[in-house]
Design a protein around this motif. Structure first.
Motif, mmCIF file in Angstrom:
data_model
loop_
_atom_site.group_PDB
_atom_site.id
_atom_site.type_symbol
_atom_site.label_atom_id
_atom_site.label_comp_id
_atom_site.label_asym_id
_atom_site.label_seq_id
_atom_site.Cartn_x
_atom_site.Cartn_y
_atom_site.Cartn_z
ATOM 1 N N ASN A 87 8.718 -0.124 19.909
ATOM 2 C CA ASN A 87 7.912 -1.139 20.579
ATOM 3 C C ASN A 87 8.776 -2.263 21.146
ATOM 4 O O ASN A 87 8.510 -2.793 22.241
ATOM 5 N N LEU A 88 9.834 -2.628 20.427
ATOM 6 C CA LEU A 88 10.738 -3.660 20.915
ATOM 7 C C LEU A 88 11.445 -3.219 22.199
ATOM 8 O O LEU A 88 11.499 -3.980 23.182
ATOM 9 N N PHE A 89 11.964 -2.022 22.209
ATOM 10 C CA PHE A 89 12.642 -1.539 23.410
ATOM 11 C C PHE A 89 11.664 -1.366 24.570
ATOM 12 O O PHE A 89 12.015 -1.606 25.732
ATOM 13 N N LEU A 90 10.441 -0.956 24.272
ATOM 14 C CA LEU A 90 9.437 -0.838 25.328
ATOM 15 C C LEU A 90 9.118 -2.191 25.934
ATOM 16 O O LEU A 90 8.959 -2.325 27.165
ATOM 17 N N SER A 91 9.042 -3.221 25.113
ATOM 18 C CA SER A 91 8.781 -4.577 25.625
ATOM 19 C C SER A 91 9.940 -5.080 26.479
ATOM 20 O O SER A 91 9.731 -5.701 27.528
ATOM 21 N N LEU A 92 11.169 -4.806 26.031
ATOM 22 C CA LEU A 92 12.331 -5.251 26.798
ATOM 23 C C LEU A 92 12.431 -4.551 28.149
ATOM 24 O O LEU A 92 12.864 -5.155 29.146
ATOM 25 N N LEU A 93 12.038 -3.295 28.206
ATOM 26 C CA LEU A 93 12.145 -2.552 29.456
ATOM 27 C C LEU A 93 10.977 -2.808 30.398
ATOM 28 O O LEU A 93 11.152 -2.800 31.628
ATOM 29 N N SER A 94 9.793 -3.020 29.850
ATOM 30 C CA SER A 94 8.608 -3.163 30.703
ATOM 31 C C SER A 94 8.375 -4.589 31.181
ATOM 32 O O SER A 94 7.677 -4.789 32.181
ATOM 33 N N SER A 95 8.942 -5.570 30.505
ATOM 34 C CA SER A 95 8.689 -6.960 30.898
ATOM 35 C C SER A 95 9.189 -7.286 32.306
ATOM 36 O O SER A 95 8.436 -7.865 33.112
ATOM 37 N N PRO A 96 10.405 -6.950 32.691
ATOM 38 C CA PRO A 96 10.815 -7.241 34.076
ATOM 39 C C PRO A 96 9.979 -6.516 35.110
ATOM 40 O O PRO A 96 9.667 -7.069 36.175
ATOM 41 N N VAL A 97 9.580 -5.285 34.811
ATOM 42 C CA VAL A 97 8.745 -4.539 35.754
ATOM 43 C C VAL A 97 7.384 -5.197 35.895
ATOM 44 O O VAL A 97 6.833 -5.315 37.005
ATOM 45 N N ALA A 98 6.807 -5.662 34.791
ATOM 46 C CA ALA A 98 5.493 -6.309 34.852
ATOM 47 C C ALA A 98 5.547 -7.617 35.632
ATOM 48 O O ALA A 98 4.601 -7.968 36.346
ATOM 49 N N VAL A 99 6.639 -8.342 35.504
ATOM 50 C CA VAL A 99 6.769 -9.598 36.248
ATOM 51 C C VAL A 99 6.835 -9.336 37.744
ATOM 52 O O VAL A 99 6.254 -10.068 38.562
ATOM 53 N N LEU A 100 7.525 -8.273 38.158
ATOM 54 C CA LEU A 100 7.684 -7.972 39.576
ATOM 55 C C LEU A 100 6.443 -7.329 40.186
ATOM 56 O O LEU A 100 6.126 -7.569 41.353
ATOM 57 N N VAL A 101 5.752 -6.509 39.413
ATOM 58 C CA VAL A 101 4.612 -5.764 39.962
ATOM 59 C C VAL A 101 3.326 -6.573 39.916
ATOM 60 O O VAL A 101 2.501 -6.525 40.838
ATOM 61 N N SER A 102 3.111 -7.339 38.869
ATOM 62 C CA SER A 102 1.857 -8.072 38.707
ATOM 63 C C SER A 102 1.701 -9.137 39.797
ATOM 64 O O SER A 102 2.666 -9.752 40.254
ATOM 65 N N GLU A 103 0.440 -9.358 40.207
ATOM 66 C CA GLU A 103 0.127 -10.365 41.220
ATOM 67 C C GLU A 103 -0.719 -11.499 40.661
ATOM 68 O O GLU A 103 -1.188 -12.354 41.413
ATOM 69 N N THR A 104 -0.929 -11.508 39.356
ATOM 70 C CA THR A 104 -1.740 -12.540 38.727
ATOM 71 C C THR A 104 -0.887 -13.762 38.425
ATOM 72 O O THR A 104 0.134 -13.664 37.743
ATOM 73 N N GLY A 105 -1.304 -14.917 38.925
ATOM 74 C CA GLY A 105 -0.591 -16.160 38.676
ATOM 75 C C GLY A 105 0.707 -16.247 39.466
ATOM 76 O O GLY A 105 1.071 -15.370 40.259
#
Length: 232
Positions: A87-105
């Motif tokens: 779960n820790l590695f998944l959070s580290l890998l997915s966080s930058p992608v979520a920041v770039l892809v998400s359009e909320t805020g």
């Protein structure tokens, strides 16, 4: 005279090496080649028995380990730590992608939220590791040497000073890591070791009272050493 003997032996060894293919092809020559190889190497021949057979030296016996204790939560802790690290590695890998892809805020808001998620994952994984690292998965008693009659039965030490143990604990990634130590090195846990009930050389250990004991005498010696007061 000695120089002549050494010169003859060197010529015989070099001649035996040159005739190695012939030795391998002839069954009677292989025996002579093995004798010549032993003579060239300087190894002492094995003593023969009364019936003419050669006594082969016994291989060195490895240390035998006897299971003394098993922790009841070993499988659960391994699975829990493996899932936590994943779960820790998944959070580290997915966080930058979520920041770039998400359009909320705004981008800064998204980065702050992802940072909080990563910090939570790091904190929970580190806390779980600190809390479960002293947990003892298994304790083995190490026997050394052979019996008095030279047989293959491992010799178990009788005195507390001679008993040697192998204590296995869970690693950060959910594996098992064993540390060998003497029974005399065990002692009570310090007051700041909140997740341990014994220690050895400053390393905390927690022996689950609900664990499975397979060697009562050795486990009693472990408990006695863990409960002994520290020397002042």
């Amino acid at each position: 005279m000695q120089r002549l003997i050494r010169f003859g032996m060197q010529r015989a060894c070099s001649g035996g090496a040159a005739l190695a293919p012939i030795h391998r092809s002839l069954p009677h020559a292989r025996c002579g080649a093995s004798v010549l190889a032993r003579a060239c190497s300087g190894a002492a021949p094995a003593p023969p028995q009364a019936d003419g057979r050669t006594i082969q030296p016994a291989p060195p016996q490895a240390e035998a380990r006897t299971l003394v204790f098993e922790g009841p939560k070993a499988g659960i802790l391994r699975t829990l730590k493996t899932c936590s690290v994943a779960n820790l590695f998944l959070s580290l890998l997915s966080s930058p992608v979520a920041v770039l892809v998400s359009e909320t805020g705004t981008p800064s808001t998204r980065a702050l939220m992802m940072g909080i998620v990563v910090l939570f994952s790091v904190t929970t994984t580190a806390g779980l590791h600190i809390a479960t690292k002293p947990y003892v998965l298994a304790i083995h008693r190490i026997s050394n040497g052979r019996g008095a009659a030279g047989d293959n039965i491992p010799k178990l030490e009788t005195s507390a000073e001679d008993i040697r143990l192998s204590i296995a604990t869970v690693t950060f990634f959910g594996g098992s890591s064993a540390r060998e130590l003497d029974l005399a090195a065990l002692g009570p846990a310090s007051s700041f070791m909140i997740f341990a009930n014994m220690s050895a050389a400053g390393i905390p250990y927690y022996v689950d009272p609900l664990g499975t004991v397979l060697d009562e005498s050795t486990m009693a010696a472990v408990r006695t050493a863990a409960d002994a007061p520290e020397p002042r």
